[in-house]
Write an enzyme that holds these catalytic residues in place. Structure first.
Site, mmCIF file in Angstrom:
data_model
loop_
_atom_site.group_PDB
_atom_site.id
_atom_site.type_symbol
_atom_site.label_atom_id
_atom_site.label_comp_id
_atom_site.label_asym_id
_atom_site.label_seq_id
_atom_site.Cartn_x
_atom_site.Cartn_y
_atom_site.Cartn_z
ATOM 1 N N GLN A 12 0.812 -1.222 0.000
ATOM 2 C CA GLN A 12 0.000 0.000 0.000
ATOM 3 C C GLN A 12 0.846 1.273 0.000
ATOM 4 O O GLN A 12 0.639 2.171 -0.812
ATOM 5 C CB GLN A 12 -0.881 0.033 1.253
ATOM 6 N N ASP A 37 15.817 -9.077 -2.402
ATOM 7 C CA ASP A 37 15.514 -9.791 -1.162
ATOM 8 C C ASP A 37 16.266 -9.127 -0.010
ATOM 9 O O ASP A 37 17.464 -9.345 0.165
ATOM 10 C CB ASP A 37 15.915 -11.262 -1.304
ATOM 11 N N THR A 102 4.978 0.963 13.558
ATOM 12 C CA THR A 102 3.559 0.822 13.848
ATOM 13 C C THR A 102 3.173 1.267 15.258
ATOM 14 O O THR A 102 4.011 1.252 16.179
ATOM 15 C CB THR A 102 3.143 -0.651 13.677
ATOM 16 N N TYR A 126 3.466 -9.518 16.171
ATOM 17 C CA TYR A 126 3.703 -8.485 15.155
ATOM 18 C C TYR A 126 4.313 -7.235 15.787
ATOM 19 O O TYR A 126 5.331 -6.719 15.312
ATOM 20 C CB TYR A 126 2.389 -8.142 14.451
#
Length: 290
Positions: A12, A37, A102, A126
């Site tokens: 996104q 990678d 986050t 997470y």
């Protein structure tokens, strides 16, 4: 012309940076795992030796919050180990490193917006992996900035707004959690914030230490229920949105009840205001619905 490497370019945020890239006087290299990678340090070193990279914006992430509870190693590989690789390679090449993190690094047990200096206390795999990534970015690259965000949505990929649009068009009613509160973020606005940081560093160099950890989302505070209801209303859909408690919608990963981020330091550093979440949502829906 300075070159910016965008990792995770098919996600996104990466797609949103691609969308606005024509507005900036930089050369962009957009890569996803097929082209580069980032979990492979040797591949990274070779890539940097072949390209003169001035900035890296790392938007690559493992974001399947529930699945992460069962795929801890896979999650850590992308959100922690790969960030360490990027930070070390940026350090050895004199490259500026901007890493996106986050709100889930916090436990959500406060009742006021989180400041960047507040102590992180993740409550799921997470969030823990993203915190480890933050620490690696800031420890291994002296020219690094971490930008935390929350509730990201856009015209691209899978996200809450697109899911609600589809479900509200199909179902007569939906039950959505109302006791988890956050500030959503339109990915285009976040992309512009990241590019504002790059532009400022390009002109002025690295900022003072207190600006190395920043928060960004749209302004305002709301629950996921409020967000779903507004999406439904703005799209002129007729679905009935019913508020429920998080305990009535069990998930593998525990989520913070309150994960609002304070953006004061970001606005101070960039000398720029931030759009309200409703205005940002209207802008996104304009693109989605058209």
């Amino acid at each position: 012309m300075k070159t910016i490497l965008i990792t995770g370019a098919n996600g996104q945020l990466g797609m949103s940076i691609r969308k606005i890239s024509k507005n900036y006087d930089f050369d962009f290299i957009f890569t996803d795992y097929e082209e580069l990678d980032i979990t492979n340090k040797e591949a990274l070193e070779l890539f940097f030796s072949q390209n003169n990279i001035s900035f890296v914006i790392n938007t690559a992430a493992y974001t399947a919050v529930d699945k992460a509870e069962q795929e801890k190693e896979k999650c850590s590989l992308v959100n922690d180990y790969a960030v360490e690789n990027l930070a070390k390679v940026c350090q050895s090449n004199g490259t500026f490193f901007i890493h996106v993190s986050t709100d889930y690094v916090f436990d959500g047990k406060t009742c006021r917006p989180y400041f960047p200096e507040d102590k992180p206390q993740p409550i799921n795999v997470y969030g823990q992996s993203k915190l480890e990534g933050e620490n690696k970015a800031l420890s291994f690259c002296e020219n690094s900035i971490v930008v935390r965000t929350s509730g990201v949505y856009s015209e691209f990929g899978k996200n809450f707004v697109k899911t609600m649009l589809n479900l509200c068009a199909e179902k007569p009613e939906l039950r959505v959690v109302y006791d988890q509160v956050m500030s959503p973020c339109y990915a285009t606005d976040l992309a512009e914030c990241l590019m504002d940081i790059v532009t400022k560093i390009s002109k002025e160099g690295m900022p003072k230490k207190e600006y190395r950890l920043l928060h960004y989302s749209n302004e305002g505070i709301l629950s996921w229920y409020d967000f779903a209801k507004k999406i439904n209303d703005l799209a002129n859909l007729k679905c009935k949105i019913i508020p429920i408690l998080a305990k009535d919608y069990p998930t593998l990963a525990v989520r913070p009840n309150f994960s609002v981020l304070d953006k004061g330091l970001t606005k101070e550093y960039l000398n720029k205001s931030i759009a309200h979440w409703e205005d940002a949502l209207k802008e996104c829906l304009k693109h989605l619905i058209s």
